[in-house]
Design a protein around this motif. Structure first.
Motif, PDB file in Angstrom:
ATOM      1  N   PHE A   1       0.868  -1.168   0.000  1.00  0.00           N
ATOM      2  CA  PHE A   1       0.000   0.000   0.000  1.00  0.00           C
ATOM      3  C   PHE A   1       0.910   1.224   0.000  1.00  0.00           C
ATOM      4  N   HIS A   2       0.845   2.017  -1.062  1.00  0.00           N
ATOM      5  CA  HIS A   2       1.647   3.231  -1.172  1.00  0.00           C
ATOM      6  C   HIS A   2       0.760   4.403  -0.764  1.00  0.00           C
ATOM      7  N   LEU A   3       1.117   5.044   0.346  1.00  0.00           N
ATOM      8  CA  LEU A   3       0.326   6.149   0.865  1.00  0.00           C
ATOM      9  C   LEU A   3       0.823   7.465   0.294  1.00  0.00           C
ATOM     10  N   SER A   4      -0.025   8.480   0.344  1.00  0.00           N
ATOM     11  CA  SER A   4       0.300   9.767  -0.278  1.00  0.00           C
ATOM     12  C   SER A   4       1.466  10.479   0.413  1.00  0.00           C
ATOM     13  N   ASP A   5       1.787  10.130   1.654  1.00  0.00           N
ATOM     14  CA  ASP A   5       2.917  10.764   2.338  1.00  0.00           C
ATOM     15  C   ASP A   5       4.242  10.035   2.071  1.00  0.00           C
ATOM     16  N   GLY A   6       4.233   9.030   1.207  1.00  0.00           N
ATOM     17  CA  GLY A   6       5.437   8.290   0.859  1.00  0.00           C
ATOM     18  C   GLY A   6       5.630   7.002   1.647  1.00  0.00           C
ATOM     19  N   THR A   7       4.798   6.760   2.637  1.00  0.00           N
ATOM     20  CA  THR A   7       4.886   5.537   3.425  1.00  0.00           C
ATOM     21  C   THR A   7       4.445   4.343   2.592  1.00  0.00           C
ATOM     22  N   VAL A   8       5.137   3.232   2.743  1.00  0.00           N
ATOM     23  CA  VAL A   8       4.762   1.996   2.076  1.00  0.00           C
ATOM     24  C   VAL A   8       4.497   0.946   3.163  1.00  0.00           C
ATOM     25  N   VAL A   9       3.297   0.358   3.130  1.00  0.00           N
ATOM     26  CA  VAL A   9       2.937  -0.709   4.055  1.00  0.00           C
ATOM     27  C   VAL A   9       2.898  -2.005   3.251  1.00  0.00           C
ATOM     28  N   ALA A  10       3.760  -2.952   3.616  1.00  0.00           N
ATOM     29  CA  ALA A  10       3.834  -4.233   2.911  1.00  0.00           C
ATOM     30  C   ALA A  10       3.230  -5.326   3.784  1.00  0.00           C
ATOM     31  N   CYS A  11       2.535  -6.252   3.152  1.00  0.00           N
ATOM     32  CA  CYS A  11       1.944  -7.376   3.884  1.00  0.00           C
ATOM     33  C   CYS A  11       1.657  -8.503   2.898  1.00  0.00           C
TER      34      CYS A  11
ATOM     35  N   ALA B   1      -2.948 -12.785   3.455  1.00  0.00           N
ATOM     36  CA  ALA B   1      -3.676 -13.160   4.674  1.00  0.00           C
ATOM     37  C   ALA B   1      -3.968 -11.960   5.563  1.00  0.00           C
ATOM     38  N   ASN B   2      -3.214 -10.861   5.391  1.00  0.00           N
ATOM     39  CA  ASN B   2      -3.458  -9.650   6.168  1.00  0.00           C
ATOM     40  C   ASN B   2      -4.422  -8.699   5.471  1.00  0.00           C
ATOM     41  N   CYS B   3      -4.939  -9.116   4.324  1.00  0.00           N
ATOM     42  CA  CYS B   3      -5.842  -8.262   3.545  1.00  0.00           C
ATOM     43  C   CYS B   3      -7.278  -8.760   3.529  1.00  0.00           C
ATOM     44  N   ILE B   4      -7.475 -10.047   3.720  1.00  0.00           N
ATOM     45  CA  ILE B   4      -8.830 -10.598   3.704  1.00  0.00           C
ATOM     46  C   ILE B   4      -9.038 -11.475   4.933  1.00  0.00           C
ATOM     47  N   PRO B   5     -10.222 -11.411   5.533  1.00  0.00           N
ATOM     48  CA  PRO B   5     -10.470 -12.159   6.772  1.00  0.00           C
ATOM     49  C   PRO B   5     -10.836 -13.623   6.518  1.00  0.00           C
TER      50      PRO B   5
ATOM     51  N   GLU C   1      -6.628 -19.388  12.646  1.00  0.00           N
ATOM     52  CA  GLU C   1      -5.856 -19.352  11.407  1.00  0.00           C
ATOM     53  C   GLU C   1      -6.116 -18.103  10.578  1.00  0.00           C
ATOM     54  N   VAL C   2      -6.839 -17.155  11.136  1.00  0.00           N
ATOM     55  CA  VAL C   2      -7.110 -15.880  10.457  1.00  0.00           C
ATOM     56  C   VAL C   2      -6.136 -14.851  11.013  1.00  0.00           C
ATOM     57  N   ARG C   3      -5.314 -14.296  10.148  1.00  0.00           N
ATOM     58  CA  ARG C   3      -4.286 -13.344  10.571  1.00  0.00           C
ATOM     59  C   ARG C   3      -4.887 -11.963  10.818  1.00  0.00           C
ATOM     60  N   ALA C   4      -4.170 -11.159  11.578  1.00  0.00           N
ATOM     61  CA  ALA C   4      -4.598  -9.791  11.875  1.00  0.00           C
ATOM     62  C   ALA C   4      -4.540  -8.947  10.600  1.00  0.00           C
ATOM     63  N   PRO C   5      -5.412  -7.952  10.480  1.00  0.00           N
ATOM     64  CA  PRO C   5      -5.391  -7.109   9.285  1.00  0.00           C
ATOM     65  C   PRO C   5      -4.165  -6.202   9.257  1.00  0.00           C
ATOM     66  N   ALA C   6      -3.782  -5.805   8.058  1.00  0.00           N
ATOM     67  CA  ALA C   6      -2.679  -4.855   7.894  1.00  0.00           C
ATOM     68  C   ALA C   6      -3.078  -3.537   8.545  1.00  0.00           C
ATOM     69  N   ASN C   7      -2.104  -2.874   9.136  1.00  0.00           N
ATOM     70  CA  ASN C   7      -2.366  -1.610   9.825  1.00  0.00           C
ATOM     71  C   ASN C   7      -2.033  -0.448   8.899  1.00  0.00           C
ATOM     72  N   LEU C   8      -3.060   0.159   8.339  1.00  0.00           N
ATOM     73  CA  LEU C   8      -2.865   1.306   7.454  1.00  0.00           C
ATOM     74  C   LEU C   8      -3.064   2.601   8.240  1.00  0.00           C
ATOM     75  N   PRO C   9      -2.090   3.506   8.232  1.00  0.00           N
ATOM     76  CA  PRO C   9      -2.281   4.792   8.891  1.00  0.00           C
ATOM     77  C   PRO C   9      -3.423   5.559   8.212  1.00  0.00           C
ATOM     78  N   ASN C  10      -3.951   6.534   8.905  1.00  0.00           N
ATOM     79  CA  ASN C  10      -5.063   7.326   8.374  1.00  0.00           C
ATOM     80  C   ASN C  10      -4.535   8.395   7.411  1.00  0.00           C
ATOM     81  N   VAL C  11      -3.943   7.921   6.338  1.00  0.00           N
ATOM     82  CA  VAL C  11      -3.368   8.767   5.291  1.00  0.00           C
ATOM     83  C   VAL C  11      -3.966   8.298   3.973  1.00  0.00           C
ATOM     84  N   PRO C  12      -4.294   9.218   3.064  1.00  0.00           N
ATOM     85  CA  PRO C  12      -4.872   8.782   1.782  1.00  0.00           C
ATOM     86  C   PRO C  12      -3.941   7.834   1.028  1.00  0.00           C
TER      87      PRO C  12
END
Length: 160
Positions: A58-68, A71-75, A118-129
């Motif tokens: 996930f590439h956020l508008s502030d330049g942060t990249v969240v990789a996962c 399994a962290n995207c769907i429950p 066996e369900v992993r935790a969701p990815a943590n996306l900051p509140n950034v567009p």
């Protein structure tokens, strides 16, 4: 003349338990799923030197990249998430890919789930567009990263 051996219930039970143990051991060593004798090896697979798997960035508008991973995207169970991604993102149609990406973002932003069993935790996306979401296939050879290829890029309609 042949005579039938004396078999009582305890001898029969011991013979049955021994046969079950031997069948289970042979099934596990051969890496064969011989249900109901040995179904415990269904998660134990022999992989070759080359292994490919999905990754999400996930590439956020502030330049942060969240990789996962998927399994962290769907429950769903972690071992099913990759198959869901393969079914959707390796297909030819574009619409299911867009719909899945939109639903992933909605779940991660608003309707998060809790990890359980066996369900992993969701990815943590900051509140950034979000500027874009990329689905990758990463290939490793003997555990060392070799190739990365973007198979789909989702750009939300509200991104600049």
């Amino acid at each position: 003349m042949l005579r039938a051996p004396d078999v009582n219930s305890s001898k029969a039970l011991v013979a049955l338990a021994g046969a079950f143990t031997v069948a289970s051991l042979v099934s596990t060593v051969a890496n064969r799923n011989f249900w109901p004798i040995a179904s415990n090896n269904m998660f134990n697979a022999k992989f070759g030197d080359r292994l490919s798997r999905f990754a999400v960035e996930f590439h956020l508008s502030d330049g942060t990249v969240v990789a996962c991973g998927p399994a962290n995207c769907i429950p769903t169970q972690f071992f099913r998430a990759g198959a869901v991604f393969a079914d959707v993102f390796m297909g030819d149609e574009d619409h299911p890919k867009q719909v899945l990406c939109q639903r992933i973002l909605r779940r991660l932003r608003r309707d998060r789930w809790r990890s359980f069993d066996e369900v992993r935790a969701p990815a943590n996306l900051p509140n950034v567009p979000l500027s874009r979401m990329e689905i990758w296939v990463e290939t490793t050879v003997r555990g060392m990263p070799q190739e990365r290829e973007v198979v789909y890029t989702y750009v939300p309609s509200d991104a600049q």
